[in-house]
Design a protein around this motif. Structure first.
Motif, PDB file in Angstrom:
ATOM      1  N   PHE A  85      33.995  49.621 140.384  1.00  0.00           N
ATOM      2  CA  PHE A  85      34.633  48.404 139.765  1.00  0.00           C
ATOM      3  C   PHE A  85      35.323  47.565 141.035  1.00  0.00           C
ATOM      4  N   ASP A  86      35.611  46.374 140.668  1.00  0.00           N
ATOM      5  CA  ASP A  86      36.836  46.015 141.655  1.00  0.00           C
ATOM      6  C   ASP A  86      37.960  45.445 140.493  1.00  0.00           C
ATOM      7  N   PHE A  87      39.002  45.729 140.994  1.00  0.00           N
ATOM      8  CA  PHE A  87      40.314  45.641 140.204  1.00  0.00           C
ATOM      9  C   PHE A  87      40.938  44.639 140.658  1.00  0.00           C
ATOM     10  N   SER A  88      41.905  43.909 139.728  1.00  0.00           N
ATOM     11  CA  SER A  88      42.846  42.818 139.892  1.00  0.00           C
ATOM     12  C   SER A  88      44.098  43.633 140.236  1.00  0.00           C
ATOM     13  N   LYS A  89      45.053  43.010 140.908  1.00  0.00           N
ATOM     14  CA  LYS A  89      46.223  43.244 141.236  1.00  0.00           C
ATOM     15  C   LYS A  89      46.959  44.122 140.199  1.00  0.00           C
ATOM     16  N   LYS A 195      32.773  44.485 137.243  1.00  0.00           N
ATOM     17  CA  LYS A 195      31.671  45.356 138.266  1.00  0.00           C
ATOM     18  C   LYS A 195      31.854  45.086 139.460  1.00  0.00           C
ATOM     19  N   LYS A 196      31.827  45.960 140.200  1.00  0.00           N
ATOM     20  CA  LYS A 196      31.915  45.982 141.544  1.00  0.00           C
ATOM     21  C   LYS A 196      30.855  44.653 142.338  1.00  0.00           C
ATOM     22  N   GLY A 197      31.283  43.720 142.865  1.00  0.00           N
ATOM     23  CA  GLY A 197      30.444  42.467 143.457  1.00  0.00           C
ATOM     24  C   GLY A 197      30.070  41.761 142.536  1.00  0.00           C
ATOM     25  N   LYS A 198      30.581  41.555 141.241  1.00  0.00           N
ATOM     26  CA  LYS A 198      30.243  40.747 140.233  1.00  0.00           C
ATOM     27  C   LYS A 198      31.408  40.101 139.900  1.00  0.00           C
ATOM     28  N   ASN A 199      31.181  38.950 139.335  1.00  0.00           N
ATOM     29  CA  ASN A 199      32.610  38.261 138.628  1.00  0.00           C
ATOM     30  C   ASN A 199      33.629  38.126 139.723  1.00  0.00           C
ATOM     31  N   ALA A 200      33.241  37.749 140.773  1.00  0.00           N
ATOM     32  CA  ALA A 200      34.414  37.574 141.922  1.00  0.00           C
ATOM     33  C   ALA A 200      35.429  36.453 141.279  1.00  0.00           C
ATOM     34  N   ALA A 201      34.619  35.208 140.702  1.00  0.00           N
ATOM     35  CA  ALA A 201      35.503  34.118 140.483  1.00  0.00           C
ATOM     36  C   ALA A 201      36.411  34.492 139.250  1.00  0.00           C
ATOM     37  N   LEU A 202      35.922  35.261 138.256  1.00  0.00           N
ATOM     38  CA  LEU A 202      36.826  35.658 137.191  1.00  0.00           C
ATOM     39  C   LEU A 202      38.029  36.527 137.723  1.00  0.00           C
ATOM     40  N   LEU A 203      37.488  37.559 138.761  1.00  0.00           N
ATOM     41  CA  LEU A 203      38.920  38.315 139.190  1.00  0.00           C
ATOM     42  C   LEU A 203      39.876  37.376 139.997  1.00  0.00           C
ATOM     43  N   LYS A 204      39.208  36.434 140.494  1.00  0.00           N
ATOM     44  CA  LYS A 204      40.120  35.444 141.223  1.00  0.00           C
ATOM     45  C   LYS A 204      41.143  34.837 140.108  1.00  0.00           C
ATOM     46  N   PHE A 206      41.945  35.851 137.344  1.00  0.00           N
ATOM     47  CA  PHE A 206      42.987  36.823 136.760  1.00  0.00           C
ATOM     48  C   PHE A 206      44.012  36.928 137.722  1.00  0.00           C
ATOM     49  N   ASN A 207      43.779  37.136 138.906  1.00  0.00           N
ATOM     50  CA  ASN A 207      44.841  37.353 139.990  1.00  0.00           C
ATOM     51  C   ASN A 207      45.727  36.241 139.969  1.00  0.00           C
ATOM     52  N   ALA A 208      45.155  35.024 140.040  1.00  0.00           N
ATOM     53  CA  ALA A 208      45.850  33.677 140.121  1.00  0.00           C
ATOM     54  C   ALA A 208      46.838  33.539 138.958  1.00  0.00           C
ATOM     55  N   LEU A 210      47.745  35.884 136.891  1.00  0.00           N
ATOM     56  CA  LEU A 210      48.608  36.879 136.673  1.00  0.00           C
ATOM     57  C   LEU A 210      49.795  36.385 137.439  1.00  0.00           C
ATOM     58  N   ALA A 211      49.670  36.054 138.884  1.00  0.00           N
ATOM     59  CA  ALA A 211      50.643  35.615 139.490  1.00  0.00           C
ATOM     60  C   ALA A 211      51.681  34.473 138.604  1.00  0.00           C
ATOM     61  N   ALA A 212      50.942  33.622 138.262  1.00  0.00           N
ATOM     62  CA  ALA A 212      51.540  32.331 137.784  1.00  0.00           C
ATOM     63  C   ALA A 212      52.441  32.899 136.586  1.00  0.00           C
ATOM     64  N   ILE A 213      52.072  33.754 135.496  1.00  0.00           N
ATOM     65  CA  ILE A 213      52.802  34.119 134.482  1.00  0.00           C
ATOM     66  C   ILE A 213      53.707  35.084 134.770  1.00  0.00           C
ATOM     67  N   LYS A 214      53.559  35.801 136.236  1.00  0.00           N
ATOM     68  CA  LYS A 214      54.721  36.617 136.616  1.00  0.00           C
ATOM     69  C   LYS A 214      55.957  35.628 137.093  1.00  0.00           C
ATOM     70  N   ALA A 215      55.388  34.792 137.740  1.00  0.00           N
ATOM     71  CA  ALA A 215      56.373  33.576 138.411  1.00  0.00           C
ATOM     72  C   ALA A 215      57.224  32.598 137.081  1.00  0.00           C
ATOM     73  N   ASP A 216      56.455  32.556 136.039  1.00  0.00           N
ATOM     74  CA  ASP A 216      57.343  31.504 135.027  1.00  0.00           C
ATOM     75  C   ASP A 216      58.014  32.329 134.022  1.00  0.00           C
ATOM     76  N   GLY A 217      57.876  33.685 134.182  1.00  0.00           N
ATOM     77  CA  GLY A 217      58.631  34.559 133.142  1.00  0.00           C
ATOM     78  C   GLY A 217      57.736  34.988 131.834  1.00  0.00           C
ATOM     79  N   THR A 218      56.539  34.450 131.839  1.00  0.00           N
ATOM     80  CA  THR A 218      55.512  34.780 130.492  1.00  0.00           C
ATOM     81  C   THR A 218      55.310  36.246 130.668  1.00  0.00           C
ATOM     82  N   TYR A 219      55.076  36.907 131.866  1.00  0.00           N
ATOM     83  CA  TYR A 219      54.531  38.139 131.795  1.00  0.00           C
ATOM     84  C   TYR A 219      55.823  39.070 131.464  1.00  0.00           C
ATOM     85  N   GLN A 220      57.068  38.913 131.706  1.00  0.00           N
ATOM     86  CA  GLN A 220      58.152  39.558 131.348  1.00  0.00           C
ATOM     87  C   GLN A 220      58.497  39.493 129.877  1.00  0.00           C
TER      88      GLN A 220
END
Ligand code: GLN
Length: 231
Positions: A85-89, A195-204, A206-208, A210-220
C-alpha cells in the motif's frame, strides 16, 4: 425525467467498530475521528466518496484486491504494509497495549503461560501478540471485530487481548470492563491507505486536505470532539 445524481467518485472502506475512530450510531450512520477527517478533507479537496464499513481485515483485503479505493480505519503505517500500500502522511500516533478483565490475576506477559489471548485478525495488535506468543507460551483466538474480542476477555474465555491504546482507553472510559496492564508497543502512526501505485490522485488530495484542515484548526477540533471533550 432526467436525474443528474452523480455516482460517488471513490469507495473508501473503514472498520465496523473502532471507537473513537469509527463507530455506528443510532440509525446506522457512522461517526468518529476517521469519518470526520475524511469528510472534512473531501470537502476541502472537492471529491466524493461512498463509505464501506467492513471488518478491518476485509477492508485491507479488499484494498489489496482493488475492490475499494482507499482505507481509513486507524490503520498503522508499517514497513510490511508499505510493500502493498501507499500511505498518506501520518495523522495520528498510536501504540499497542495488552488489556485484561477487571480484577484478573494476569498482571504481566509472564502470567499468560497456558492461557488464551484474543487477537483481532489482520491488525498490528495481532502481529505483536503473535510475535511474543512462543516466548510467553499462550494460545491465540482470533476475532474479526474489536467488540467481540473485548467481550471474550470480559466473560473470561480469553485472558487478555491486544488493542490500540487510544481505542482501548476510550472503550474503558465508556464502560468496557477491562484494564490496560502493559506499556504501549510502537506500531507506527495511523495513515490513510491506497493500493500501491493506484489512486495517486486520491492520495495527493488526502494529503493536501489533511494539511489544510491542520492549518485551519479543523483537525484539532475533530480530535478534541472525540478525545478531549469535557463531560
Ligand atoms: N491500528 C491497527 C492496525 O492498523 C488496528 C486497526 C483496526 O483494528 N481498525 O492494524
Amino acid at each position: 425525467l432526467t436525474t443528474h445524481a452523480q455516482a460517488a467518485e471513490y469507495t473508501i472502506a473503514t472498520d465496523t467498530t473502532f471507537a473513537p475512530f469509527e463507530f455506528q450510531v443510532k440509525g446506522g450512520q457512522y461517526k468518529g475521528i476517521d469519518i470526520d477527517l475524511l469528510k472534512a478533507i473531501a470537502k476541502k479537496e472537492h471529491f466524493t466518496y461512498q463509505l464501506k464499513a467492513l471488518s478491518f481485515n476485509a477492508a485491507v483485503q479488499q484494498l489489496s484486491a482493488n475492490q475499494v479505493d482507499g482505507v481509513i480505519a486507524g490503520m498503522n503505517i508499517t514497513p510490511a504494509r508499505e510493500v502493498t500500500f501507499d500511505f498518506s502522511k501520518p495523522y495520528y500516533t498510536s501504540g499497542v497495549v495488552m488489556a485484561v478483565a477487571k480484577g484478573s490475576t494476569v498482571k504481566n506477559f509472564n502470567d499468560l503461560k497456558g492461557k488464551t489471548v484474543a487477537l483481532k485478525t489482520g491488525t498490528a495488535g495481532a502481529a505483536y501478540g503473535k510475535s511474543i506468543q512462543s516466548k510467553y507460551g499462550f494460545k491465540i483466538k482470533y476475532f474479526n471485530d474489536s467488540n467481540t474480542m473485548y467481550n471474550d476477555v470480559k466473560v473470561g474465555n480469553s485472558s487478555a487481548c491486544f488493542e490500540d491504546y487510544p481505542v482501548m482507553s476510550y472503550g474503558i472510559k465508556n464502560g468496557i470492563p477491562l484494564t490496560i496492564i502493559s506499556k504501549q508497543h510502537n506500531a507506527g502512526d495511523y495513515g490513510f491507505a491506497v493500493k500501491k501505485g493506484k489512486n495517486a490522485a486520491l492520495l495527493k488530495k488526502f494529503n493536501a486536505g489533511l494539511a489544510a484542515i491542520k492549518a485551519d484548526g479543523t483537525y484539532q477540533k475533530i480530535i478534541n470532539k472525540y478525545l478531549h471533550a469535557k463531560e
